[in-house]
Design a protein around this motif. Structure first.
Motif, PDB file in Angstrom:
ATOM      1  N   ILE A 125      46.305  41.051  36.296  1.00 59.51           N
ATOM      2  CA  ILE A 125      46.876  39.619  36.653  1.00 59.51           C
ATOM      3  C   ILE A 125      47.243  39.537  38.180  1.00 59.51           C
ATOM      4  N   TYR A 126      47.766  40.551  38.728  1.00 62.12           N
ATOM      5  CA  TYR A 126      48.079  40.339  40.196  1.00 62.12           C
ATOM      6  C   TYR A 126      47.572  41.763  40.592  1.00 62.12           C
ATOM      7  N   SER A 127      46.865  41.933  41.908  1.00 62.75           N
ATOM      8  CA  SER A 127      46.624  43.146  42.579  1.00 62.75           C
ATOM      9  C   SER A 127      46.240  42.527  43.874  1.00 62.75           C
ATOM     10  N   ILE A 128      46.640  43.530  44.974  1.00 56.08           N
ATOM     11  CA  ILE A 128      46.195  43.278  46.244  1.00 56.08           C
ATOM     12  C   ILE A 128      45.030  43.991  46.787  1.00 56.08           C
ATOM     13  N   ASN A 129      44.940  45.145  46.061  1.00 56.62           N
ATOM     14  CA  ASN A 129      43.398  45.916  46.444  1.00 56.62           C
ATOM     15  C   ASN A 129      42.467  45.738  45.653  1.00 56.62           C
ATOM     16  N   GLN A 130      42.498  45.140  44.548  1.00 59.69           N
ATOM     17  CA  GLN A 130      41.437  44.887  43.541  1.00 59.69           C
ATOM     18  C   GLN A 130      41.449  43.421  43.057  1.00 59.69           C
ATOM     19  N   GLY A 131      40.306  43.008  42.733  1.00 55.88           N
ATOM     20  CA  GLY A 131      40.072  41.507  42.075  1.00 55.88           C
ATOM     21  C   GLY A 131      40.993  41.445  40.735  1.00 55.88           C
ATOM     22  N   SER A 132      41.746  40.419  40.762  1.00 57.22           N
ATOM     23  CA  SER A 132      42.481  40.153  39.640  1.00 57.22           C
ATOM     24  C   SER A 132      42.357  38.416  39.220  1.00 57.22           C
ATOM     25  N   LEU A 133      43.117  38.078  38.145  1.00 62.41           N
ATOM     26  CA  LEU A 133      43.306  36.610  37.802  1.00 62.41           C
ATOM     27  C   LEU A 133      43.932  35.923  39.259  1.00 62.41           C
ATOM     28  N   LYS A 134      44.506  36.270  39.912  1.00 60.01           N
ATOM     29  CA  LYS A 134      45.136  35.704  40.998  1.00 60.01           C
ATOM     30  C   LYS A 134      44.205  35.162  41.940  1.00 60.01           C
ATOM     31  N   ASP A 135      42.983  35.852  42.181  1.00 60.70           N
ATOM     32  CA  ASP A 135      41.830  35.572  42.843  1.00 60.70           C
ATOM     33  C   ASP A 135      41.239  34.331  42.541  1.00 60.70           C
ATOM     34  N   ALA A 136      41.343  34.003  41.130  1.00 65.24           N
ATOM     35  CA  ALA A 136      40.546  32.753  40.776  1.00 65.24           C
ATOM     36  C   ALA A 136      41.733  31.561  40.681  1.00 65.24           C
ATOM     37  N   PRO A 163      33.716  33.721  44.922  1.00 64.72           N
ATOM     38  CA  PRO A 163      35.125  34.025  44.790  1.00 64.72           C
ATOM     39  C   PRO A 163      34.905  35.484  44.459  1.00 64.72           C
ATOM     40  N   ARG A 164      36.418  36.045  44.416  1.00 64.86           N
ATOM     41  CA  ARG A 164      36.647  37.638  44.238  1.00 64.86           C
ATOM     42  C   ARG A 164      36.579  37.610  42.687  1.00 64.86           C
ATOM     43  N   HIS A 165      36.977  36.534  42.015  1.00 68.43           N
ATOM     44  CA  HIS A 165      36.899  36.504  40.604  1.00 68.43           C
ATOM     45  C   HIS A 165      36.917  34.982  40.066  1.00 68.43           C
ATOM     46  N   HIS A 166      36.154  34.837  39.070  1.00 66.58           N
ATOM     47  CA  HIS A 166      36.163  33.591  38.522  1.00 66.58           C
ATOM     48  C   HIS A 166      36.387  33.546  36.973  1.00 66.58           C
ATOM     49  N   LEU A 167      37.162  32.627  36.388  1.00 64.38           N
ATOM     50  CA  LEU A 167      37.588  32.519  34.914  1.00 64.38           C
ATOM     51  C   LEU A 167      36.431  32.255  34.133  1.00 64.38           C
ATOM     52  N   PRO A 168      36.246  33.219  33.132  1.00 59.12           N
ATOM     53  CA  PRO A 168      35.358  32.773  31.769  1.00 59.12           C
ATOM     54  C   PRO A 168      35.953  31.969  31.121  1.00 59.12           C
ATOM     55  N   ILE A 169      35.128  31.215  30.326  1.00 57.66           N
ATOM     56  CA  ILE A 169      35.720  29.989  29.476  1.00 57.66           C
ATOM     57  C   ILE A 169      35.725  30.225  28.093  1.00 57.66           C
ATOM     58  N   SER A 170      36.871  30.219  27.459  1.00 50.35           N
ATOM     59  CA  SER A 170      36.559  30.619  25.816  1.00 50.35           C
ATOM     60  C   SER A 170      36.485  29.412  25.140  1.00 50.35           C
ATOM     61  N   LEU A 171      35.531  29.492  24.191  1.00 46.56           N
ATOM     62  CA  LEU A 171      35.263  28.450  23.402  1.00 46.56           C
ATOM     63  C   LEU A 171      35.984  28.403  21.935  1.00 46.56           C
TER      64      LEU A 171
END
Length: 753
Positions: A53-64, A251-259
């Motif tokens: 969810i949150y990381s400063i050295n790796q991509g995480s949800l916060k980056d979306a 982006p560093r990360h984008h959110l996949p979308i659930s159907l």
């Protein structure tokens, strides 16, 4: 009531009272999730770790997740910088691009090519790169006793500036530091701010604002509250001013979308930038909000909204000019009404008094150090709120009623030009200031109707004159009340004001600025609107603001001590800091609720409900013909659920203003909705949270996709997104996606200090 008497009266009944943060309450710092929340979140259904969810050295949800503009949240949903937020968050941009000829507010807008994506000067999207506890650095050298609050704040601000500058020196990042727990702690936020944000798509208001003010802050809800933008960057993928040569941001990360949709009990996570809460207010603070401030503001806005609504209905030009302003005014007007109802329902003042009783008992039972630190705290808070009461009311009437008249507000904004002339500043400095004023004036009059504003002034100026405590009213306004007695007298005065002022149109205002540029200050100072504004604002600065500031500064100092005491009193409690427009996580579960006896609401709404509410005679409930056609033919594509299209759902997440547009994410890190509101019964959650009554309202992503794909025919935008048909199938892939992005972008934050 005297504090000592009140404590004695309540003590016996309250010995066992000890407030706890309840299930799903809290606006948590992502930095501290592993320490405070990870186990509880996973128990509720989270499949990710706190580091995902949150990381400063790796991509995480916060980056979306981005702060969209200055007051909303947005989320990245494609590898090409496509951004989702609420329709009401993008409303001012949609309005700025609209005209009577190209009415995107009414008809919607969809860019079918990248070339059709519209730039929005001044709009930004801000990513959080990292956050860090810098309390010790900010408070270094700051005395803990025998210092005035204003002097302490100067030392704190000097340290904040030094620490923030050092954190980003030599990088393209920006930084700011905010206080937490009322100034007991401080956190640094390193940011990456993108400046080229383009409008990609927006549904018509009959979808994006369906239900209007009637349904605002209400459930059940059927509003398609979304708009789409795209972040552009320079060739190096870094922030850059608008340029045709800029490219979509990667982006560093984008959110996949659930159907897959949601069911009761499903885990939900809201990631965003909540604006302001006051969960640790004392009973006197709650009473002031409930009895003084909210009623005054509701009364003024109610009068203004009625006038604007009538004029907007009568004229398409006025409707477009005032659309964004009306929505902004109406939003918190209705929120304050619901907040007061909720505070009354919860008996919030009494409950706060109960907390104060147990706190005072804890103080009295402690050692001498505890008594010295907190013994007289509550009586001091009571005296400070009492001292501030009239000044708080006077301040509300200045900001809401007097400056709620646009002619007064624009006149006030130009007064400094006359002061510059009188102080004989260099000609170049004056010319620069006048040029800046010219640009501001042009923008102002683009969305201004003097006829409408005159009606507003006729209603609001008497409210200002009668609502302000008499001792705090300017002599100028008192004399006007005598010279023009009664409502008819104010109407006569306002008519003369608008007839004589040169600030009722762009042309005459520009001519007035020409005279100021030549050094003629009297031309401005003799204008009756400037005279009224000057009298009101100068009185505010001399008669109201000093005492108000002194009282609120003292309250801030005492409140900081009180929050520190509460945390010491309740060491087992997990305290979350009040919202302050910084990145937070709220989590909860999808749940229905029962707002009143005999009433129970389901957890979701669908397209059937839109058709049931449809009313072609009411602009708030008009339904586009294309949407009706899709409904009648059941052309729902892959977005259907139980024979209809889901529109919205509710959950128990703790949200507030600023969470508008926040992604609502399931336990596997997939986007399931876009947060856009709270229920009316839960609007008091800025002050007191009730898990049985508070629900956040979320736009189901399936309705968003349905509108983009089937209604707008913008399938190319859907094709950009990463759609997953079921959580079970998507979980491994979603995990791989996060890990892959982590590896790819790991070096992007390595230089941040």
């Amino acid at each position: 009531m005297n504090l000592r008497f009140r404590l004695a009266a309540l003590a016996l009944a309250l010995l066992s009272f000890l407030p706890q943060a309840r299930a799903d309450e809290g606006l948590w710092l992502p930095l501290l999730l592993k320490q405070l929340n990870e186990a509880d979140m996973q128990k509720k259904g989270l499949k990710l770790t706190a580091d995902q969810i949150y990381s400063i050295n790796q991509g995480s949800l916060k980056d979306a997740v981005v702060q969209f503009g200055g007051g909303c949240t947005g989320e990245i949903v494609s590898s090409q910088g496509l951004l989702l937020t609420n329709h009401h968050c993008g409303y001012s941009q949609i309005q700025q691009h609209s005209s009577v000829e190209n009415d995107y507010l009414t008809k919607g807008y969809w860019a079918m090519t990248r070339e059709q994506e519209l730039p929005n000067p001044g709009l930004t999207a801000t990513f959080i790169v990292k956050m860090e506890d810098v309390t010790s650095q900010v408070l270094a050298g700051v005395p803990t006793a025998n210092v005035q609050e204003a002097d302490r704040e100067k030392l704190v601000q000097a340290n904040i500036q030094r620490v923030a500058q050092a954190a980003v020196q030599g990088t393209h990042y920006q930084a700011f530091i905010r206080p937490f727990y009322n100034g007991n702690e401080y956190y640094l936020f390193v940011t990456e701010v993108f400046q080229d944000i383009r409008l990609v798509g927006a549904p018509p208001s009959s979808i994006g604002k369906f239900g209007g003010d009637t349904d605002n802050w209400a459930w059940p809800r059927h509003t398609g509250d979304f708009s789409m933008f795209r972040i552009y960057a320079g060739p190096d993928n870094k922030p850059a001013p608008y340029s045709k040569d800029n490219v979509p941001f990667t982006p560093r990360h984008h959110l996949p979308i659930s159907l897959a949709g949601v069911q009761p009990g499903d885990f939900t996570l809201v990631f965003g930038f909540p604006g302001r809460t006051n969960e640790y207010l004392t009973s006197w603070g709650v009473e002031e909000t409930y009895s003084v401030s909210n009623p005054a503001k509701i009364k003024v806005r109610d009068a203004k909204l009625k006038i604007l609504a009538a004029d907007m209905q009568a004229s398409d030009k006025v409707r477009i000019q005032y659309a964004a302003k009306y929505a902004s005014i109406a939003n918190y007007w209705k929120k304050w009404i619901g907040e007061n109802r909720g505070l009354k329902k919860l008996d919030a003042v009494t409950r706060k008094q109960q907390q104060e009783v147990t706190f005072q008992q804890w103080v009295n039972s402690g050692d001498e150090a505890r008594k010295a630190a907190y013994g007289t705290l509550l009586p001091q808070l009571e005296r400070s709120y009492t001292a501030a009461r009239d000044y708080t009311l006077a301040r509300d009437y200045v900001t809401e009623a007097a400056l709620g008249v646009e002619l007064v507000a624009v006149a006030n904004s130009l007064v400094p030009l006359a002061e510059m002339v009188q102080s004989k500043v260099p000609a170049t400095e004056l010319a620069t200031a006048v040029d800046k004023a010219r640009a501001g004036v042009i923008n102002f009059y683009r969305n201004y109707s003097a006829a409408t504003d005159q009606k507003v002034a006729t209603a609001l100026l008497p409210l200002y004159a009668t609502g302000t405590p008499t001792t705090l009213l300017p002599t100028y306004v008192k004399n006007l009340s005598k010279q023009y007695p009664g409502q008819n007298g104010w109407s006569t005065y306002v008519t003369q004001l608008y007839d004589k002022s040169r600030l009722t149109s762009n042309e005459s205002a520009q001519a007035l600025l020409n005279e100021v540029a030549k050094g003629n200050a009297r031309a401005l100072l003799d204008d009756p609107a400037v005279q009224l504004a000057s009298a009101i604002v100068s009185n505010y600065r001399t008669a109201i603001l000093p005492t108000y500031t002194a009282a609120t500064d003292n309250i801030a100092l005492l409140q900081r001590t009180y929050v520190a005491g509460l945390r010491q009193q309740q060491p087992e409690r997990k305290f979350y800091p009040d919202a302050n427009s910084t990145l937070r996580v709220a989590y909860g579960q999808v749940q229905p609720y029962a707002p009143a006896d005999g009433v129970k609401y389901d957890f979701y709404t669908n397209l059937d409900g839109i058709m049931e509410k449809a009313d072609p005679t009411n602009p708030e409930f008009e339904v586009p013909a294309r949407l009706t056609e899709l409904y009648q033919t059941k052309n729902y594509g892959s977005y259907a659920y139980k024979g209809s299209v889901p529109v919205a759902f509710i959950a128990t997440n703790h949200t507030t203003g600023g969470n508008s547009g926040s992604p609502v994410i399931n336990g596997r890190g997939e986007l399931i909705g876009i947060n856009f509101d709270r229920n009316w019964e839960g609007t008091m959650s800025d002050i007191m949270f009730d898990p049985d009554r508070v629900r956040n309202i979320t736009l189901d992503v399936r309705y968003m996709l349905f509108v983009v794909d089937k209604f707008a025919g913008a399938k190319h935008l859907v094709n950009e997104m990463t759609l997953v048909s079921s959580s079970d199938q998507a979980a491994p892939e979603a995990g791989k996606k996060i890990k892959k992005v982590k590896a790819k972008r790991q070096s992007s934050t390595a230089t941040v200090r």
